[in-house]
Scaffold this motif. Structure first.
Motif, mmCIF file in Angstrom:
data_model
loop_
_atom_site.group_PDB
_atom_site.id
_atom_site.type_symbol
_atom_site.label_atom_id
_atom_site.label_comp_id
_atom_site.label_asym_id
_atom_site.label_seq_id
_atom_site.Cartn_x
_atom_site.Cartn_y
_atom_site.Cartn_z
ATOM 1 N N LYS A 215 0.835 -1.205 0.000
ATOM 2 C CA LYS A 215 0.000 0.000 0.000
ATOM 3 C C LYS A 215 0.869 1.255 0.000
ATOM 4 C CE LYS A 215 -3.598 2.675 0.476
ATOM 5 N NZ LYS A 215 -4.488 2.955 -0.676
ATOM 6 N N LYS A 216 1.917 1.252 0.819
ATOM 7 C CA LYS A 216 2.808 2.404 0.905
ATOM 8 C C LYS A 216 3.496 2.647 -0.439
ATOM 9 C CE LYS A 216 6.754 4.240 3.469
ATOM 10 N NZ LYS A 216 7.497 4.576 2.246
ATOM 11 N N GLU A 217 4.010 1.570 -1.043
ATOM 12 C CA GLU A 217 4.690 1.713 -2.326
ATOM 13 C C GLU A 217 3.729 2.186 -3.416
ATOM 14 O OE1 GLU A 217 6.411 -2.077 -3.036
ATOM 15 O OE2 GLU A 217 8.011 -1.840 -1.539
ATOM 16 N N SER A 218 2.500 1.672 -3.400
ATOM 17 C CA SER A 218 1.501 2.085 -4.395
ATOM 18 C C SER A 218 1.161 3.560 -4.232
ATOM 19 C CB SER A 218 0.233 1.241 -4.263
ATOM 20 O OG SER A 218 0.492 -0.112 -4.544
ATOM 21 N N ASP A 219 1.001 3.975 -2.972
ATOM 22 C CA ASP A 219 0.681 5.386 -2.713
ATOM 23 C C ASP A 219 1.829 6.295 -3.151
ATOM 24 O OD1 ASP A 219 -1.732 4.621 -1.724
ATOM 25 O OD2 ASP A 219 -1.200 4.862 0.396
ATOM 26 N N ASP A 220 3.063 5.835 -2.882
ATOM 27 C CA ASP A 220 4.223 6.640 -3.274
ATOM 28 C C ASP A 220 4.289 6.782 -4.794
ATOM 29 O OD1 ASP A 220 4.918 6.902 -0.652
ATOM 30 O OD2 ASP A 220 6.461 5.331 -0.681
ATOM 31 N N ILE A 221 4.024 5.694 -5.501
ATOM 32 C CA ILE A 221 4.039 5.747 -6.973
ATOM 33 C C ILE A 221 2.940 6.659 -7.492
ATOM 34 C CG2 ILE A 221 3.655 4.390 -9.060
ATOM 35 C CD1 ILE A 221 4.980 2.035 -7.643
ATOM 36 N N SER A 222 1.740 6.527 -6.899
ATOM 37 C CA SER A 222 0.615 7.365 -7.334
ATOM 38 C C SER A 222 0.905 8.840 -7.073
ATOM 39 C CB SER A 222 -0.660 6.942 -6.601
ATOM 40 O OG SER A 222 -1.018 5.617 -6.938
#
Length: 288
Positions: A215-222
């Motif tokens: 979730k953290k990595e996805s949010d950072d990418i977004s």
């Protein structure tokens, strides 16, 4: 067929006498040997008695060889009847084993068939027990000794039910863990199926940790993608009804203008303004 021999359980019809060796003069003979040993126990070889010592050594060696030769001859003579008897017994056993092998080779066919029938019956019973417990028979690990004749039905049922109990406990634990994963996925806004599948080969803490990290990595990418897009839009210049890249003059986007009337409280208006600003959307108020 005369099968009296098959029922034989007595002793083989042979007569024998224990081997005897009468060494009547042993004590006297040994005494002479010991006397000779004691006589020369402290014997010292010198240049003066060198020839005498060499002659004495030769005589002692000759004595050893003659005594050992007689021992070997007597021992072999005593052993020969035993060797002959052993050869006779080996011959009998070889013939008997050939007869047994010929019968066993045929019995093996029937024993294999009986073993297969026992296995099939136990497989049917296994499926019945699993069906009662609503358990997939594939989840039960078949034990090699279950096919043995010595395994009673009572023992078989007990050991199968022990495995069923373990499977049920694992299923219950999996269901509880899956519920935890489902709730966590809803909180994070993630698809749940993949993470439940991960429970099949990872512990609950590991899966929860992986979900948080994902979730953290996805949010950072977004976030990075959003910032890049906003920066790109902010750098565009409007020319008529088009946006162009001021550096290259390339036409990028068509300008879309919408007239909206929105209603809401102060907080909602602040949220709307924040959204428009964060996404580099131009807006202006309309006169009432």
């Amino acid at each position: 067929m005369n099968n009296e021999l098959v029922n034989f359980d007595g002793e083989i019809p042979v007569k024998y006498m224990p081997a005897q060796v009468n060494f009547e003069g042993y004590d006297e003979f040994k005494g002479r040997v010991v006397q000779l040993h004691d006589q020369y126990q402290n014997y010292v070889v010198t240049p003066k008695n060198l020839k005498e010592a060499q002659d004495l050594s030769k005589k002692l060696g000759k004595f050893h060889r003659r005594v050992n030769k007689q021992r070997t001859a007597i021992t072999n003579e005593i052993k020969q009847p035993a060797e002959d008897f052993k050869a006779q017994i080996d011959d009998l056993l070889k013939i008997t084993d050939e007869t047994k092998k010929q019968i066993d080779s045929q019995l093996a066919v029937y024993e294999k068939k009986e073993a297969e029938e026992r296995h099939q019956k136990k497989m049917v019973r296994l499926q019945e027990l699993c069906q009662l417990a609503n358990i997939d028979p594939e989840d039960i690990e078949w034990q090699k000794d279950w096919d043995n004749k010595s395994i009673t039905n009572k023992r078989f049922d007990r050991e199968v039910n022990e495995q069923i109990s373990i499977v049920q406990q694992k299923q219950q634990q999996f269901a509880e863990n899956a519920q935890v994963i489902t709730q966590k996925a809803e909180e994070l806004g993630l698809p749940v199926d993949h993470w439940i599948e991960e429970l099949g080969h990872s512990s609950l803490p590991d899966v929860l940790s992986a979900m948080g990290q994902y979730k953290k990595e996805s949010d950072d990418i977004s976030k990075k993608q959003h910032e890049t897009k906003v920066k790109e839009v902010e750098n565009l210049k409007q020319a008529g009804d088009r946006y162009i890249d001021p550096d290259t003059g390339e036409v990028k986007e068509k300008v879309i203008t919408l007239k909206l009337e929105v209603k809401g409280n102060q907080w909602q208006m602040e949220q709307l303004q924040s959204f428009l600003k964060d996404n580099a959307i131009e807006y202006r108020g309309l006169e009432g």
